[in-house]
Design an enzyme around this catalytic site. Structure first.
Site, PDB file in Angstrom:
ATOM      1  N   SER A  76      17.924  57.918   3.932  1.00  0.00           N
ATOM      2  CA  SER A  76      17.003  58.842   3.266  1.00  0.00           C
ATOM      3  C   SER A  76      17.782  59.937   2.516  1.00  0.00           C
ATOM      4  O   SER A  76      18.953  60.191   2.812  1.00  0.00           O
ATOM      5  CB  SER A  76      16.056  59.452   4.295  1.00  0.00           C
ATOM      6  OG  SER A  76      16.810  60.060   5.311  1.00  0.00           O
ATOM      7  N   LYS A  86      28.266  51.808  11.312  1.00  0.00           N
ATOM      8  CA  LYS A  86      27.344  52.565  12.175  1.00  0.00           C
ATOM      9  C   LYS A  86      25.934  52.157  11.729  1.00  0.00           C
ATOM     10  O   LYS A  86      25.385  52.703  10.779  1.00  0.00           O
ATOM     11  CB  LYS A  86      27.578  54.066  11.973  1.00  0.00           C
ATOM     12  CG  LYS A  86      27.210  54.963  13.137  1.00  0.00           C
ATOM     13  CD  LYS A  86      25.818  54.815  13.662  1.00  0.00           C
ATOM     14  CE  LYS A  86      24.782  55.576  12.877  1.00  0.00           C
ATOM     15  NZ  LYS A  86      23.388  55.287  13.311  1.00  0.00           N
ATOM     16  N   GLU A 126      20.034  53.013  14.564  1.00  0.00           N
ATOM     17  CA  GLU A 126      19.781  52.917  16.013  1.00  0.00           C
ATOM     18  C   GLU A 126      18.455  52.217  16.303  1.00  0.00           C
ATOM     19  O   GLU A 126      18.169  51.881  17.442  1.00  0.00           O
ATOM     20  CB  GLU A 126      19.823  54.318  16.653  1.00  0.00           C
ATOM     21  CG  GLU A 126      18.734  55.284  16.208  1.00  0.00           C
ATOM     22  CD  GLU A 126      18.972  55.929  14.834  1.00  0.00           C
ATOM     23  OE1 GLU A 126      19.860  55.453  14.075  1.00  0.00           O
ATOM     24  OE2 GLU A 126      18.251  56.879  14.518  1.00  0.00           O
ATOM     25  N   CYS A 160      13.352  50.411  -0.137  1.00  0.00           N
ATOM     26  CA  CYS A 160      13.702  51.465  -1.091  1.00  0.00           C
ATOM     27  C   CYS A 160      13.361  51.038  -2.509  1.00  0.00           C
ATOM     28  O   CYS A 160      13.326  51.853  -3.414  1.00  0.00           O
ATOM     29  CB  CYS A 160      15.172  51.817  -0.993  1.00  0.00           C
ATOM     30  SG  CYS A 160      16.201  50.498  -1.585  1.00  0.00           S
ATOM     31  N   GLU A 208       8.461  60.419  -0.697  1.00  0.00           N
ATOM     32  CA  GLU A 208       8.525  58.997  -0.336  1.00  0.00           C
ATOM     33  C   GLU A 208       7.701  58.780   0.928  1.00  0.00           C
ATOM     34  O   GLU A 208       7.930  59.438   1.935  1.00  0.00           O
ATOM     35  CB  GLU A 208       9.989  58.606  -0.080  1.00  0.00           C
ATOM     36  CG  GLU A 208      10.172  57.149   0.278  1.00  0.00           C
ATOM     37  CD  GLU A 208      11.635  56.784   0.556  1.00  0.00           C
ATOM     38  OE1 GLU A 208      12.313  57.515   1.298  1.00  0.00           O
ATOM     39  OE2 GLU A 208      12.088  55.757   0.019  1.00  0.00           O
ATOM     40  N   PHE A 226      17.480  51.543   8.746  1.00  0.00           N
ATOM     41  CA  PHE A 226      16.791  50.539   9.558  1.00  0.00           C
ATOM     42  C   PHE A 226      16.180  49.432   8.721  1.00  0.00           C
ATOM     43  O   PHE A 226      15.929  48.336   9.209  1.00  0.00           O
ATOM     44  CB  PHE A 226      15.684  51.217  10.403  1.00  0.00           C
ATOM     45  CG  PHE A 226      14.396  51.453   9.642  1.00  0.00           C
ATOM     46  CD1 PHE A 226      13.458  50.430   9.502  1.00  0.00           C
ATOM     47  CD2 PHE A 226      14.124  52.675   9.032  1.00  0.00           C
ATOM     48  CE1 PHE A 226      12.285  50.638   8.793  1.00  0.00           C
ATOM     49  CE2 PHE A 226      12.960  52.877   8.309  1.00  0.00           C
ATOM     50  CZ  PHE A 226      12.038  51.853   8.190  1.00  0.00           C
TER      51      PHE A 226
END
Ligand code: NAD
Length: 499
Positions: free
Chosen positions: A226, A173, A176, A281, A384, A149
């Site tokens: 992740s 993909k 969402e 990240c 994280e 995301f």
């Protein structure tokens, strides 16, 4: 309510499943759209479209494929403001940062414009009597990208720009949580001249991902997200015979040597720690000052800066950072602050105390937090957090500073601030991390270099973009040829050697 479905063969395809995910506006907490979660049958249709387009696209001359990328870049730039607004309204990052997300993706598109040059193979004349050898990089066929995301424009472009320029057809993909920008990018690729079926978007959750990982038509899977999911993608995809690169989570340290300019360091930490609400990240989440004197002086500079951070709605222009992406994520980050206090870290500034924004009381906002005296045994150090939370982990000397990022489970990025070239050189050579900054807070490599962490931050052998990306999305073929064919030497029963 607006519904987002799938983009297949150059047109929207309504999904057959009745499963949907909510797409929130994180500023208000309202559901602004619903995204369809693809069924297996939907996925099969998408894969078939990509497979049908693959031979024609692979046979399209590389300069023509590059021309599509040139045009795509132009179309994206034309509507970058609208795209940034759409991105900010679903993700929660502020407009300038949303534009940066798109621009960093376009940098990879620009690299992909050079694909005819990059794909040039090698040629050796006369390796033996009358024999020449040459090599070429060919497309894999249908490849897929599964994206997170936090960079809904950049990370898809990292993948599809290179894959498609190399002659593959692509199934994306997206996350969402913010699927609208990836959908628009697919429409723009079509408008730029990519034939139907070359770039397809399959929206969904685990069901769509599992279809990608197991369907034999998919040759390679590029993943960013992740670490737990990256591990799953890598093991499942490779078990099904696919080429897989899977980038995971991070815990990026910044080493602060006693000779560093501490005002510069404090500014760098504020931008790299709290920008995009820490949902990067490559965010710096641990500052490692060397010596208590450095640590005290740094903390003194950080506290007022953290206190005066401007948190606001993402679609206005006057905030440093906006809301977190979802309520669940906000609660997770707040939970880490509770945990840090329990673990005995010194909470210098508590972002949970931020008063709510008038008119946006249901938004997913929190202020910046600062922990001091964080130690390696604490979960807030090991895990994280992915929020606006910076930890200070004090060490006594350079060796201890080098050890922290080197021994951490993650190995995405790290940075060192010093005025001493010898220290910087020693650090960059010895640190066990994939991307290193010297007096640079967020060392995200430019598009024509390559992006990738080490250890639990990446699974697979090749990085994203640059020539590594080209390697990932192509296979090499080596041809040994002899002309003229008329030479008759009789049958030779032994391995050929140079004559
Ligand atoms: P995520 O792992 O939750 O999701 C990434 C993708 O995997 C999404 O498309 C999602 O739909 C899919 N997914 C989620 N759960 C799944 C499951 N159980 N099975 C199959 N697929 C699943 O990651 P996120 O929250 O969207 O993104 C944030 C994470 O991404 C952070 O950990 C961040 O560090 C990482 N990230 C890494 C890099 C890098 O290059 N190393 C870059 C950006 C983000």
């Amino acid at each position: 309510m607006r519904e987002i479905h799938h983009f297949v063969n150059g047109a929207e395809m309504r999904g057959t499943s009745t499963r949907f995910g909510d797409v929130f506006n994180p500023n208000t907490g309202e559901v602004q759209a619903r995204v369809n979660f693809a069924s297996k049958a939907d996925a099969a249709k998408v894969f078939a479209a990509a497979a049908a387009a693959a031979p024609g696209w692979a046979d399209t001359p590389a300069p023509r494929r590059a021309a599509v990328m040139f045009k795509f870049r132009e179309l994206v730039l034309k509507e970058i403001d609208t795209l940034a607004h759409l991105l900010a309204s679903e993700h929660g990052k502020v407009l300038a940062d949303a534009k940066g997300d798109i621009q960093r993706g376009l940098d990879v598109v620009e690299f992909a414009c050079a694909i005819p040059h990059v794909l040039k193979g090698e040629f050796s004349d006369m390796v033996s009597g009358g024999i020449d050898v040459y090599s070429m990089r060919q497309a894999l066929g249908v490849v897929a990208g599964i994206t997170p995301f936090n960079f809904p424009a950049m990370v898809p472009m990292w993948m599809f720009a290179i894959a498609i320029a190399c002659g593959n057809t692509f199934v994306l993909k997206p996350s969402e949580k913010d699927p609208s920008v990836p959908m628009r990018l697919a429409e723009l690729m079509l408008a730029a001249g990519a034939p139907p079926g070359v770039l397809n978007v399959l929206n969904g959750d685990k069901e769509a991902v599992d279809a990608i990982l197991t369907d034999p038509v998919i040759q390679a899977v590029s993943f960013v997200g992740s670490t737990d999911i990256a591990r799953y993608i890598y093991s499942t995809g490779t078990a099904h015979g696919k080429r897989v690169q899977a980038m995971g989570g991070a815990k990026n340290h910044m080493i602060v040597m006693p000779d560093a300019d501490l005002d510069q360091v404090a500014d760098a930490l504020i931008g790299a720690g709290y920008g995009s609400a820490g949902e990067r990240c490559m965010a710096i989440s641990v500052a490692v000052p060397v010596g208590d004197k450095t640590a005290d002086a740094l903390r003194k500079r950080l506290e007022p800066r953290v206190q005066s951070l401007k948190v606001g709605i993402s679609t206005s222009n006057d905030a440093d950072f906006g809301p977190l992406v979802t309520k669940a994520h906000l609660e997770k980050v707040r939970g880490y602050i509770d945990l840090g206090v329990k673990e005995g870290a010194d909470l210098a500034i508590d972002g949970r105390k931020m008063s709510s924004l008038q008119g946006y009381e249901n938004g997913y906002f929190m202020g910046g937090s600062l922990f001091d005296r964080v130690t390696p045994d604490m979960r807030i150090y090991k895990e994280e957090i992915f929020g606006p939370v910076l930890s200070i982990a004090r060490v006594n000397d350079f060796d201890a500073a080098l050890k922290l990022p080197s021994e951490h489970e993650f190995g995405n990025g790290v940075s060192i601030y010093t005025r001493d070239g010898d220290t910087a050189r020693e650090f960059t050579r010895r640190v066990n991390v994939g991307m290193v900054g010297v007096n640079v807070p967020i060392p995200v490599p430019v598009a024509f270099h390559t992006f990738g962490g080490w250890k639990a931050s990446a699974f697979g052998d090749t990085n994203q973009h640059g020539t590594e990306g080209v390697k990932f999305f192509t296979k090499i073929k080596t041809v040994t040829s002899r002309w003229p064919t008329g030479i008759r030497a009789g049958a030779d029963f032994f391995i050929p050697t140079i004559k």
